[in-house]
Design a protein around this motif. Sequence first.
Motif, PDB file in Angstrom:
ATOM      1  N   SER A  21       0.832  -1.203   0.000  1.00 55.85           N
ATOM      2  CA  SER A  21       0.000   0.000   0.000  1.00 55.85           C
ATOM      3  C   SER A  21       0.874   1.265   0.000  1.00 55.85           C
ATOM      4  CB  SER A  21      -0.935  -0.086   1.219  1.00 55.85           C
ATOM      5  OG  SER A  21      -1.251   1.155   1.686  1.00 55.85           O
ATOM      6  N   MET A  22       1.987   1.242   0.755  1.00 58.74           N
ATOM      7  CA  MET A  22       2.890   2.403   0.748  1.00 58.74           C
ATOM      8  C   MET A  22       3.484   2.625  -0.646  1.00 58.74           C
ATOM      9  SD  MET A  22       4.851   2.005   4.391  1.00 58.74           S
ATOM     10  CE  MET A  22       6.127   3.229   4.109  1.00 58.74           C
ATOM     11  N   LEU A  23       3.816   1.528  -1.316  1.00 62.58           N
ATOM     12  CA  LEU A  23       4.390   1.666  -2.661  1.00 62.58           C
ATOM     13  C   LEU A  23       3.357   2.259  -3.625  1.00 62.58           C
ATOM     14  CD1 LEU A  23       6.443  -1.657  -2.740  1.00 62.58           C
ATOM     15  CD2 LEU A  23       7.387   0.642  -3.039  1.00 62.58           C
ATOM     16  N   ARG A  24       2.107   1.831  -3.479  1.00 64.95           N
ATOM     17  CA  ARG A  24       1.059   2.387  -4.353  1.00 64.95           C
ATOM     18  C   ARG A  24       0.906   3.886  -4.088  1.00 64.95           C
ATOM     19  NH1 ARG A  24      -1.808  -2.129  -2.808  1.00 64.95           N
ATOM     20  NH2 ARG A  24      -1.561  -3.791  -4.314  1.00 64.95           N
TER      21      ARG A  24
ATOM     22  N   SER B  86       1.108  -2.100  -9.315  1.00 57.80           N
ATOM     23  CA  SER B  86       1.316  -3.553  -9.230  1.00 57.80           C
ATOM     24  C   SER B  86       2.632  -3.945  -8.546  1.00 57.80           C
ATOM     25  CB  SER B  86       1.212  -4.209 -10.609  1.00 57.80           C
ATOM     26  OG  SER B  86       1.916  -3.489 -11.574  1.00 57.80           O
ATOM     27  N   PRO B  87       2.831  -3.476  -7.312  1.00 61.16           N
ATOM     28  CA  PRO B  87       4.050  -3.936  -6.627  1.00 61.16           C
ATOM     29  C   PRO B  87       3.953  -5.422  -6.325  1.00 61.16           C
ATOM     30  CG  PRO B  87       2.693  -2.601  -5.131  1.00 61.16           C
ATOM     31  CD  PRO B  87       2.012  -2.602  -6.459  1.00 61.16           C
ATOM     32  N   ASP B  88       4.834  -6.232  -6.922  1.00 62.69           N
ATOM     33  CA  ASP B  88       4.795  -7.644  -6.540  1.00 62.69           C
ATOM     34  C   ASP B  88       5.888  -7.897  -5.515  1.00 62.69           C
ATOM     35  OD1 ASP B  88       7.129  -7.855  -7.885  1.00 62.69           O
ATOM     36  OD2 ASP B  88       6.350  -8.998  -9.574  1.00 62.69           O
ATOM     37  N   PHE B  89       5.818  -9.044  -4.877  1.00 63.61           N
ATOM     38  CA  PHE B  89       6.790  -9.298  -3.820  1.00 63.61           C
ATOM     39  C   PHE B  89       7.312 -10.721  -3.914  1.00 63.61           C
ATOM     40  CE2 PHE B  89       2.773 -10.626  -2.075  1.00 63.61           C
ATOM     41  CZ  PHE B  89       3.080 -11.758  -1.328  1.00 63.61           C
TER      42      PHE B  89
ATOM     43  N   TRP C  99      14.042 -11.978   4.369  1.00 66.97           N
ATOM     44  CA  TRP C  99      13.801 -10.788   3.550  1.00 66.97           C
ATOM     45  C   TRP C  99      12.581 -10.930   2.653  1.00 66.97           C
ATOM     46  CZ3 TRP C  99      16.828  -6.877   4.947  1.00 66.97           C
ATOM     47  CH2 TRP C  99      17.992  -7.205   5.655  1.00 66.97           C
ATOM     48  N   VAL C 100      11.999  -9.767   2.332  1.00 66.38           N
ATOM     49  CA  VAL C 100      10.993  -9.701   1.273  1.00 66.38           C
ATOM     50  C   VAL C 100      11.518  -8.692   0.252  1.00 66.38           C
ATOM     51  CG1 VAL C 100       8.598  -9.204   0.662  1.00 66.38           C
ATOM     52  CG2 VAL C 100       9.141 -10.075   2.948  1.00 66.38           C
ATOM     53  N   VAL C 101      11.450  -9.072  -0.997  1.00 63.85           N
ATOM     54  CA  VAL C 101      11.924  -8.194  -2.075  1.00 63.85           C
ATOM     55  C   VAL C 101      10.708  -7.762  -2.890  1.00 63.85           C
ATOM     56  CG1 VAL C 101      13.456  -8.009  -4.057  1.00 63.85           C
ATOM     57  CG2 VAL C 101      14.085  -9.473  -2.137  1.00 63.85           C
ATOM     58  N   TYR C 102      10.539  -6.468  -3.031  1.00 63.11           N
ATOM     59  CA  TYR C 102       9.419  -5.915  -3.801  1.00 63.11           C
ATOM     60  C   TYR C 102       9.951  -5.402  -5.130  1.00 63.11           C
ATOM     61  CZ  TYR C 102       7.101  -5.914   0.724  1.00 63.11           C
ATOM     62  OH  TYR C 102       6.576  -6.307   1.930  1.00 63.11           O
ATOM     63  N   VAL C 103       9.193  -5.648  -6.180  1.00 60.69           N
ATOM     64  CA  VAL C 103       9.517  -5.048  -7.476  1.00 60.69           C
ATOM     65  C   VAL C 103       8.284  -4.255  -7.888  1.00 60.69           C
ATOM     66  CG1 VAL C 103      10.175  -5.449  -9.874  1.00 60.69           C
ATOM     67  CG2 VAL C 103      11.097  -6.929  -8.070  1.00 60.69           C
ATOM     68  N   ALA C 104       8.445  -2.959  -8.047  1.00 60.81           N
ATOM     69  CA  ALA C 104       7.298  -2.082  -8.310  1.00 60.81           C
ATOM     70  C   ALA C 104       7.596  -1.201  -9.514  1.00 60.81           C
ATOM     71  CB  ALA C 104       7.039  -1.213  -7.078  1.00 60.81           C
ATOM     72  N   THR C 105       6.543  -0.896 -10.261  1.00 63.24           N
ATOM     73  CA  THR C 105       6.711  -0.138 -11.502  1.00 63.24           C
ATOM     74  C   THR C 105       6.108   1.257 -11.329  1.00 63.24           C
ATOM     75  OG1 THR C 105       6.445  -2.213 -12.674  1.00 63.24           O
ATOM     76  CG2 THR C 105       6.231  -0.216 -13.991  1.00 63.24           C
ATOM     77  N   ARG C 106       6.845   2.245 -11.749  1.00 62.55           N
ATOM     78  CA  ARG C 106       6.347   3.615 -11.596  1.00 62.55           C
ATOM     79  C   ARG C 106       5.187   3.872 -12.559  1.00 62.55           C
ATOM     80  NH1 ARG C 106       8.239   9.757 -12.803  1.00 62.55           N
ATOM     81  NH2 ARG C 106       6.123  10.377 -12.295  1.00 62.55           N
ATOM     82  N   LEU C 107       4.153   4.505 -12.045  1.00 63.50           N
ATOM     83  CA  LEU C 107       2.983   4.840 -12.869  1.00 63.50           C
ATOM     84  C   LEU C 107       3.375   5.759 -14.018  1.00 63.50           C
ATOM     85  CD1 LEU C 107       0.377   5.572 -10.062  1.00 63.50           C
ATOM     86  CD2 LEU C 107       0.159   3.829 -11.844  1.00 63.50           C
TER      87      LEU C 107
END
Length: 294
Positions: free
Chosen positions: A259-262, A268-271, A286-294
């Motif tokens: 939610s913070m990434l959004r 669509s931040p996946d983890f 660890w958790v690794v997030y990959v998020a795409t800029r709008l």
Amino acid sequence: MTNTDLHQALADALWKIYRRAERPRPWTLGDNFIWRDPDFTGRILREHLDELDGAASRVSAERTVQIEWLWQKLGLRAGDHLFDVTCGPGLYAVEFARRGCLVTGLDINPEAIAHAHDLALSEGVAGRCHFVEQDVRHLEAYRGANFDAALLLYGQLSAFTRQEATRLLAAIAESLRPGGKLCLEILNQDWVDKQENSWWFTDDTGLWGDGPFLHLGERFWYEAEEISVERYYIIHLETGQTHEVLLNDQTYSIETMQSMLRQAGFHSPDFHEDWDGLPLYDAEEWVVYVATRL
Ligand SMILES: C[S@@+](CC[C@H](N)C(=O)[O-])C[C@H]1O[C@@H](n2cnc3c(N)ncnc32)[C@H](O)[C@@H]1O
């Protein structure tokens, strides 16, 4: 220093510890300052480069598999412009530059940045690397920089307060081109040790000193704020000098971080838990997030 002075200094140190606040408030010693305290920065650089211990940076065999994973997940190509936020001594950045990326790396530790420069020179990629000593909580200058991808690795986001982390994620989003990707690695909240605990050890080398010292540690868990705090007292036995250190880790559930990434401007931040099974000694933490800029 006379023996009497030393004994007095050691006694003062013990009384200071005896009178400590029972539970420290997170972040009450200011920043996680050790990263730019001249007493520590050189020793931290040594830890970054220690091939037997992944405490500050992972060892090279682990970095190699991570770099390939990141290359694929971020869809990187030669010529892409990569932003390494908290790059440390450039161990990742220089490898991406060797693959043809242009890399901008920021870190607060001047000795780590100096090492990154030297490494880029020795690897023949200085022309593709730009390393800057900078506090990443102030990224205004990079707004609109149009990076193709950004990295924020090995948990540093947790060392910032929730408010700072929120601002930092938004600033990284603003530094990326639309469609640019962020890879963020933070502690898996489920794996954070919430058991309150204390310990001690003695040593005469390592991160905390280059002479005999006694290290006293305590761990606290703040349930409502989801913060883990470790408090250390390091008493240097030859001088009586004492360092008090608070290491604060703001943890996040996966839902909260998505939610913070959004909110920061990503979609669509996946983890990926456990680094997708890569052979890292601490992958499950660890958790690794990959998020795409709008
Ligand atoms: C755990 S290390 C990871 C370094 C690097 N990403 C790696 O994996 O090799 C965290 C890094 O964050 C840097 N750092 C800590 N606080 C910072 C700040 N406010 N601004 C910039 N860098 C910071 C430290 O100097 C250190 O190099």
